[in-house]
Design a protein around this motif. Structure first.
Motif, PDB file in Angstrom:
ATOM      1  N   ILE A   1       0.926  -0.906   0.140  1.00 44.19           N
ATOM      2  CA  ILE A   1       0.034   0.100   0.040  1.00 44.19           C
ATOM      3  C   ILE A   1       0.945   1.264  -0.099  1.00 44.19           C
ATOM      4  N   THR A   2       2.166   0.966   0.123  1.00 45.32           N
ATOM      5  CA  THR A   2       2.975   2.367  -0.116  1.00 45.32           C
ATOM      6  C   THR A   2       4.453   1.933  -0.394  1.00 45.32           C
ATOM      7  N   GLY A   3       5.151   2.859  -1.116  1.00 49.15           N
ATOM      8  CA  GLY A   3       6.461   2.729  -1.561  1.00 49.15           C
ATOM      9  C   GLY A   3       7.196   3.754  -1.032  1.00 49.15           C
ATOM     10  N   GLU A   4       6.982   4.858  -0.845  1.00 48.75           N
ATOM     11  CA  GLU A   4       7.776   5.962  -0.189  1.00 48.75           C
ATOM     12  C   GLU A   4       7.143   6.859   0.372  1.00 48.75           C
ATOM     13  N   HIS A   5       5.642   7.121   0.336  1.00 54.67           N
ATOM     14  CA  HIS A   5       5.075   8.388   0.908  1.00 54.67           C
ATOM     15  C   HIS A   5       4.748   7.956   2.579  1.00 54.67           C
ATOM     16  N   GLY A   6       4.792   6.762   2.711  1.00 55.59           N
ATOM     17  CA  GLY A   6       4.582   6.144   4.240  1.00 55.59           C
ATOM     18  C   GLY A   6       3.065   5.960   4.290  1.00 55.59           C
ATOM     19  N   VAL A   7       2.561   5.506   5.547  1.00 54.68           N
ATOM     20  CA  VAL A   7       1.294   5.430   5.778  1.00 54.68           C
ATOM     21  C   VAL A   7       0.479   6.522   6.310  1.00 54.68           C
ATOM     22  N   GLY A   8       1.364   6.940   7.374  1.00 54.87           N
ATOM     23  CA  GLY A   8       0.529   8.041   8.140  1.00 54.87           C
ATOM     24  C   GLY A   8      -0.706   7.956   8.494  1.00 54.87           C
TER      25      GLY A   8
END
Length: 499
Positions: A427-434
């Motif tokens: 669900i993410t590659g580099e933006h994070g989950v946050g």
């Protein structure tokens, strides 16, 4: 959207006496800049994900490590949550503040402490901009490889927190692969060193664990990054395709041919037209998709790789393959890609930037799936992504002034991420989950995995004071969300009451 989520892992946070806390901060840290009036707090109500907004209780802007140390000790004693923030360019709500907490802004720690050309490393404070590191290393023929599109503004502390990537991460890796050492402060205000000046250090690899932990395990105070020699030569090929599926297949075929490009990026027609109108990069606006393939290294290898990749692209169905004629055109090609996000912003009043990762072999099918979901939800999607490592950035266009469109965009984004998981991706590659993707974490991980994540969090921050309510959902949240990961057909979370 105003998100009120003062919660410690989905549990209610105690109310904080703002006046008493402000008075004690002023008494104990008289030189610390503290923002507390409504008009001063508003600029900090969101990060780059502006759809989610919360006004913080207090904002502090320290300039010395001792101030951060004392602040954390005070907040730990008073049980006041703390959210760290750097430049605020994050796109997943990772720096979204709390109504009942302190926003700790580390932007004033912006000094480059050392550039060591012999050891090929730089020591920097967390507020130093990503691009500034390469600028400081340039006189020595060196640079810092991870280059997120926001590198002109984003800070290295935030890069560590989100494990940021960029257009060249296929060959050179993410932030975690370019770190030697990180100095942090624990939630209790204790100083810790993760990693070492050597290439390896004994014990558990806590540096890798901390990278991408989104401010939940500690506060970054200093970072030692690796520097690389600038490649002797770099060439860029621009390939046009009459379908996104052909472009997607070409990505896997380039890697299968034994070539690892410095960067391998893909844009669909909507993104191509937006970038061309904005940057005038020389993109073919009639193409359904383009690939940008950068090959770098020593001169002989680059020439050989260019010819090999050109043949692969032509065999994959490229309608045109064009090589940048000079350094100026190469820079324009990349400027169009790196400015694709703001360029797409000219097409619609709002857009929602997603971040998911898939196996390269799944690119054609996932792109078809995104097109089908786009039609189903009635919202246009522009695709811009790091094709070489399967890191996709679908940009969902919408108008927040139209009732229900933001909610529809969020729902579409969630379905795209669940599609990524379904084909073996993330669900993410580099933006994070946050805050943005916390529900989709339930679709990717099962109960045992989430429990282990919470155990790691508790080892560093047992009171859950650092950036609470982010990244890791509780099992109850997943049960309520109803999109839980299922192993071998078993009912997920059988111990929980069903809602």
């Amino acid at each position: 959207m105003n998100i009120l989520y003062d919660e410690r892992v989905d549990g209610a946070l105690p109310r904080v006496d703002k006046a008493a806390l402000l008075a004690e901060l002023r008494e104990r840290l008289p030189s610390l800049d503290i923002l507390h009036r409504e008009e001063d707090l508003k600029p900090y109500e969101c990060d780059g994900l502006s759809a989610y907004r919360t006004t913080p209780m207090l904002v502090v802007l320290p300039e010395r490590i001792e101030q951060v140390e004392a602040l954390l000790k005070l907040c730990h004693r008073r049980q006041v949550p703390v959210v760290a923030r750097g430049a605020g360019t994050g796109l997943s709500g990772g720096a979204l503040p709390l109504e009942q907490g302190i926003l700790l802004v580390m932007a004033r720690f912006n000094k480059i402490l050392e550039v060591n050309p012999e050891g090929r490393f730089a020591r920097v404070q967390p507020g130093v901009r990503n691009l500034a590191i390469s600028q400081a290393a340039a006189p020595f023929g060196l640079y810092y490889a991870p280059d997120p599109s926001s590198q002109i503004a984003c800070s290295i502390g935030g890069n560590v927190a989100e494990n940021a990537g960029g257009v060249h991460c296929l060959k050179y890796g993410l932030t975690v692969h370019n770190l030697l050492k990180v100095e942090i402060l624990s939630v209790e205000g204790e100083r810790l060193t993760l990693g070492s000046d050597a290439l390896d250090s004994p014990g558990f690899d806590l540096l890798a664990l901390f990278s991408g932990s989104e401010g939940m395990l500690g506060i970054v105070t200093e970072v030692t990054v690796k520097l690389l020699p600038k490649p002797q030569m770099a060439k860029v090929l621009l390939a046009s395709f009459d379908s996104v599926e052909k472009a997607g297949r070409a990505v896997g075929e380039i890697i299968a041919a034994g070539v690892i490009p410095g960067g391998l990026e893909m844009m669909d027609n909507l993104a191509i037209r937006a970038a061309e109108d904005f940057i005038h990069a020389g993109y073919p606006v009639e193409a359904e998709a383009i690939l940008l393939c950068e090959l770098n290294g020593v001169e002989a290898d680059v020439h050989d790789d260019c010819e090999r990749v050109r043949r692969v692209l032509e065999q994959a169905g490229a309608t045109e393959v064009r090589q940048a004629r000079d350094e100026a055109e190469r820079a324009r090609f990349w400027a169009g890609r790196k400015n694709a996000f703001p360029a797409v912003g000219r097409l619609s009043p709002d857009y929602y930037c997603m971040d998911g990762t898939i196996p390269r072999r799944e690119l054609p099918g996932v792109l078809r799936g995104i097109a089908e979901l786009s039609a189903e939800y009635g919202l246009r999607v522009a695709n811009v992504f790091h094709a070489g490592d399967g890191n996709m950035h679908p940009l969902i266009l919408f108008d927040a002034n139209r009732p229900g469109e933001l909610e529809r965009a969020e729902a579409l984004g969630g379905k795209i991420l669940e599609l990524c998981v379904a084909v073996g991706g993330s669900i993410t590659g580099e933006h994070g989950v946050g805050r943005e993707k916390i529900n989709q974490m339930c679709a990717q991980f099962d109960a045992d995995e989430l429990t282990l994540f919470h155990a790691v969090k508790a080892a560093f921050d047992p009171e859950r004071l650092l950036n609470p309510g982010k990244n890791i959902p509780t099992l109850h949240r997943c049960a309520e969300f109803g999109a839980m990961h299922v192993h071998h057909g078993r009912l997920p979370f059988p111990e929980l009451e069903r809602f």
